[in-house]
Design a protein around this motif. Structure first.
Motif, PDB file in Angstrom:
ATOM      1  N   ASN A 243      55.131  46.972  30.765  1.00  0.00           N
ATOM      2  CA  ASN A 243      54.615  47.012  32.137  1.00  0.00           C
ATOM      3  C   ASN A 243      53.607  45.894  32.346  1.00  0.00           C
ATOM      4  N   TYR A 244      53.636  45.322  33.538  1.00  0.00           N
ATOM      5  CA  TYR A 244      52.540  44.446  33.922  1.00  0.00           C
ATOM      6  C   TYR A 244      51.315  45.309  34.199  1.00  0.00           C
ATOM      7  N   ILE A 245      50.130  44.791  33.866  1.00  0.00           N
ATOM      8  CA  ILE A 245      48.881  45.469  34.218  1.00  0.00           C
ATOM      9  C   ILE A 245      47.939  44.476  34.874  1.00  0.00           C
ATOM     10  N   ASP A 246      46.999  45.005  35.660  1.00  0.00           N
ATOM     11  CA  ASP A 246      46.009  44.132  36.282  1.00  0.00           C
ATOM     12  C   ASP A 246      44.777  44.012  35.389  1.00  0.00           C
ATOM     13  N   LEU A 247      43.741  43.396  35.906  1.00  0.00           N
ATOM     14  CA  LEU A 247      42.523  43.140  35.139  1.00  0.00           C
ATOM     15  C   LEU A 247      41.889  44.423  34.615  1.00  0.00           C
ATOM     16  N   ASN A 248      42.030  45.508  35.377  1.00  0.00           N
ATOM     17  CA  ASN A 248      41.429  46.789  34.990  1.00  0.00           C
ATOM     18  C   ASN A 248      42.332  47.630  34.098  1.00  0.00           C
ATOM     19  N   GLY A 249      43.536  47.129  33.811  1.00  0.00           N
ATOM     20  CA  GLY A 249      44.471  47.880  32.981  1.00  0.00           C
ATOM     21  C   GLY A 249      45.383  48.801  33.767  1.00  0.00           C
ATOM     22  N   SER A 250      45.267  48.797  35.100  1.00  0.00           N
ATOM     23  CA  SER A 250      46.147  49.632  35.930  1.00  0.00           C
ATOM     24  C   SER A 250      47.566  49.082  35.902  1.00  0.00           C
ATOM     25  N   ILE A 251      48.529  49.986  35.785  1.00  0.00           N
ATOM     26  CA  ILE A 251      49.929  49.572  35.722  1.00  0.00           C
ATOM     27  C   ILE A 251      50.393  49.089  37.091  1.00  0.00           C
ATOM     28  N   LEU A 252      51.062  47.952  37.109  1.00  0.00           N
ATOM     29  CA  LEU A 252      51.662  47.404  38.323  1.00  0.00           C
ATOM     30  C   LEU A 252      53.154  47.684  38.281  1.00  0.00           C
ATOM     31  N   LYS A 253      53.657  48.369  39.281  1.00  0.00           N
ATOM     32  CA  LYS A 253      55.072  48.762  39.299  1.00  0.00           C
ATOM     33  C   LYS A 253      55.927  47.557  39.704  1.00  0.00           C
ATOM     34  N   PHE A 254      55.947  46.568  38.833  1.00  0.00           N
ATOM     35  CA  PHE A 254      56.735  45.359  39.029  1.00  0.00           C
ATOM     36  C   PHE A 254      57.948  45.384  38.111  1.00  0.00           C
ATOM     37  N   ASP A 255      58.992  44.680  38.511  1.00  0.00           N
ATOM     38  CA  ASP A 255      60.107  44.436  37.605  1.00  0.00           C
ATOM     39  C   ASP A 255      59.644  43.403  36.580  1.00  0.00           C
ATOM     40  N   VAL A 256      59.672  43.762  35.311  1.00  0.00           N
ATOM     41  CA  VAL A 256      59.239  42.832  34.253  1.00  0.00           C
ATOM     42  C   VAL A 256      60.344  41.814  34.010  1.00  0.00           C
ATOM     43  N   LYS A 257      60.002  40.554  34.188  1.00  0.00           N
ATOM     44  CA  LYS A 257      60.966  39.471  34.005  1.00  0.00           C
ATOM     45  C   LYS A 257      60.567  38.642  32.786  1.00  0.00           C
ATOM     46  N   ASN A 258      61.437  37.747  32.401  1.00  0.00           N
ATOM     47  CA  ASN A 258      61.104  36.843  31.294  1.00  0.00           C
ATOM     48  C   ASN A 258      59.979  35.917  31.741  1.00  0.00           C
ATOM     49  N   GLU A 259      58.855  36.060  31.069  1.00  0.00           N
ATOM     50  CA  GLU A 259      57.671  35.300  31.463  1.00  0.00           C
ATOM     51  C   GLU A 259      57.394  34.172  30.473  1.00  0.00           C
TER      52      GLU A 259
ATOM     53  N   ILE B 257      62.959  44.796  64.790  1.00  0.00           N
ATOM     54  CA  ILE B 257      62.780  44.283  63.431  1.00  0.00           C
ATOM     55  C   ILE B 257      61.307  44.367  63.053  1.00  0.00           C
ATOM     56  N   LEU B 258      61.029  45.083  61.986  1.00  0.00           N
ATOM     57  CA  LEU B 258      59.673  45.184  61.444  1.00  0.00           C
ATOM     58  C   LEU B 258      59.580  44.247  60.241  1.00  0.00           C
ATOM     59  N   GLN B 259      58.742  43.230  60.368  1.00  0.00           N
ATOM     60  CA  GLN B 259      58.563  42.258  59.291  1.00  0.00           C
ATOM     61  C   GLN B 259      57.248  42.549  58.564  1.00  0.00           C
ATOM     62  N   ILE B 260      57.331  42.729  57.240  1.00  0.00           N
ATOM     63  CA  ILE B 260      56.152  42.981  56.413  1.00  0.00           C
ATOM     64  C   ILE B 260      56.068  41.862  55.375  1.00  0.00           C
ATOM     65  N   GLU B 261      55.044  41.044  55.499  1.00  0.00           N
ATOM     66  CA  GLU B 261      54.849  39.945  54.545  1.00  0.00           C
ATOM     67  C   GLU B 261      53.712  40.306  53.605  1.00  0.00           C
ATOM     68  N   ILE B 262      53.946  40.150  52.295  1.00  0.00           N
ATOM     69  CA  ILE B 262      52.955  40.570  51.306  1.00  0.00           C
ATOM     70  C   ILE B 262      52.542  39.416  50.388  1.00  0.00           C
ATOM     71  N   ASP B 263      51.367  39.567  49.818  1.00  0.00           N
ATOM     72  CA  ASP B 263      50.874  38.671  48.779  1.00  0.00           C
ATOM     73  C   ASP B 263      50.647  39.548  47.554  1.00  0.00           C
ATOM     74  N   GLU B 264      51.467  39.382  46.529  1.00  0.00           N
ATOM     75  CA  GLU B 264      51.439  40.275  45.384  1.00  0.00           C
ATOM     76  C   GLU B 264      50.214  40.045  44.492  1.00  0.00           C
ATOM     77  N   THR B 265      49.747  41.127  43.883  1.00  0.00           N
ATOM     78  CA  THR B 265      48.684  41.043  42.883  1.00  0.00           C
ATOM     79  C   THR B 265      49.195  40.255  41.675  1.00  0.00           C
ATOM     80  N   GLU B 266      48.370  39.365  41.171  1.00  0.00           N
ATOM     81  CA  GLU B 266      48.771  38.567  40.009  1.00  0.00           C
ATOM     82  C   GLU B 266      48.603  39.406  38.745  1.00  0.00           C
ATOM     83  N   PRO B 267      49.678  39.628  37.965  1.00  0.00           N
ATOM     84  CA  PRO B 267      49.531  40.386  36.709  1.00  0.00           C
ATOM     85  C   PRO B 267      48.595  39.664  35.747  1.00  0.00           C
ATOM     86  N   PHE B 268      47.785  40.441  35.026  1.00  0.00           N
ATOM     87  CA  PHE B 268      46.849  39.848  34.066  1.00  0.00           C
ATOM     88  C   PHE B 268      47.433  39.826  32.654  1.00  0.00           C
TER      89      PHE B 268
END
Length: 228
Positions: free
Chosen positions: A114-130, A93-104
């Motif tokens: 699309n979610y983007i970060d502080l620099n405007g880079s697109i984050l490939k996240f599922d967009v949910k009701n925020e 079992i390979l366990q990978i634990e992540i801490d996601e980038t906070e969308p800006f």
């Protein structure tokens, strides 16, 4: 003396042969051992399909072929991941634990979002009701132009928290709409100086008297009560 040398050489030969046999046995064991399951832990917005396509290690892969340095590099290449740890146990079992980038912000155009970060880079996240706390950004190519404004707004935390949405107009400027339904128009250049002027307006009685503020002409302010 000769007997001792011959005996020593024979012992070394036996030990070397023994180590070779052990190595071969270990290799066979590793070849048979497989990575049975890859577990992604602590993912909220990043989809598992996208994540597993981007990493080189796969379920069913041999232990012998597992390269932790390659996996580390794969994970470092994700804009969507801020920190990570991983552990491969003997059971496969390979366990990978992540801490996601906070969308800006959420960048919206036509029917795409699309979610983007502080620099405007697109984050490939599922967009949910925020909640309303995340700023909505509108306009074609707005993500390519927003970074300078973002870094200036970070210095003006109170103003940043009060923003509902930002509109980008190519070669014209920015329109910022606040949660209190007031808005300001800003130029593309000299943003920091213009925002400093607007900060002074916010602190004055003028801000309570008007809803619409146009600062696109440097050192001039147009104010009115027209709708944003």
């Amino acid at each position: 003396m000769r007997i001792f040398i011959i005996f020593s050489l024979a012992l070394i030969t036996i030990l070397a042969a023994s180590l070779t046999i052990k190595n071969n046995v270990l290799k066979e064991i590793f070849k048979k051992k497989k990575i049975k399951i890859i577990e992604l832990i602590n993912n909220d917005k990043i989809s598992k399909d996208y994540f597993f396509k981007k990493i080189s290690v796969k379920e069913g892969q041999s232990f012998w072929k597992f390269n932790p340095f390659k996996l580390k590099k794969d994970l470092e290449n994700f804009n969507e991941i801020k920190n990570f740890t991983f552990y491969l146990n003997w059971s496969g079992i390979l366990q990978i634990e992540i801490d996601e980038t906070e969308p800006f912000m959420i960048w919206i155009r036509d029917e795409n979002a699309n979610y983007i970060d502080l620099n405007g880079s697109i984050l490939k996240f599922d967009v949910k009701n925020e909640k309303d706390s995340i700023i909505k950004l509108f306009g074609n190519n707005a993500n390519l132009e927003i970074s300078e404004l973002n870094y200036i707004l970070l210095k003006k935390e109170k103003t940043l928290r009060s923003i509902h949405s930002i509109f980008y107009q190519n070669n014209i400027g920015w329109k910022i709409i606040f949660h209190n339904n007031k808005c300001v128009l800003l130029p593309l250049k000299k943003l920091e100086k213009v925002l400093d002027i607007f900060q002074d307006i916010i602190k004055s009685e003028l801000y309570s008297q008007f809803n619409f503020f146009d600062l696109r002409v440097f050192r001039r302010v147009y104010m009115s009560n027209k709708r944003c």
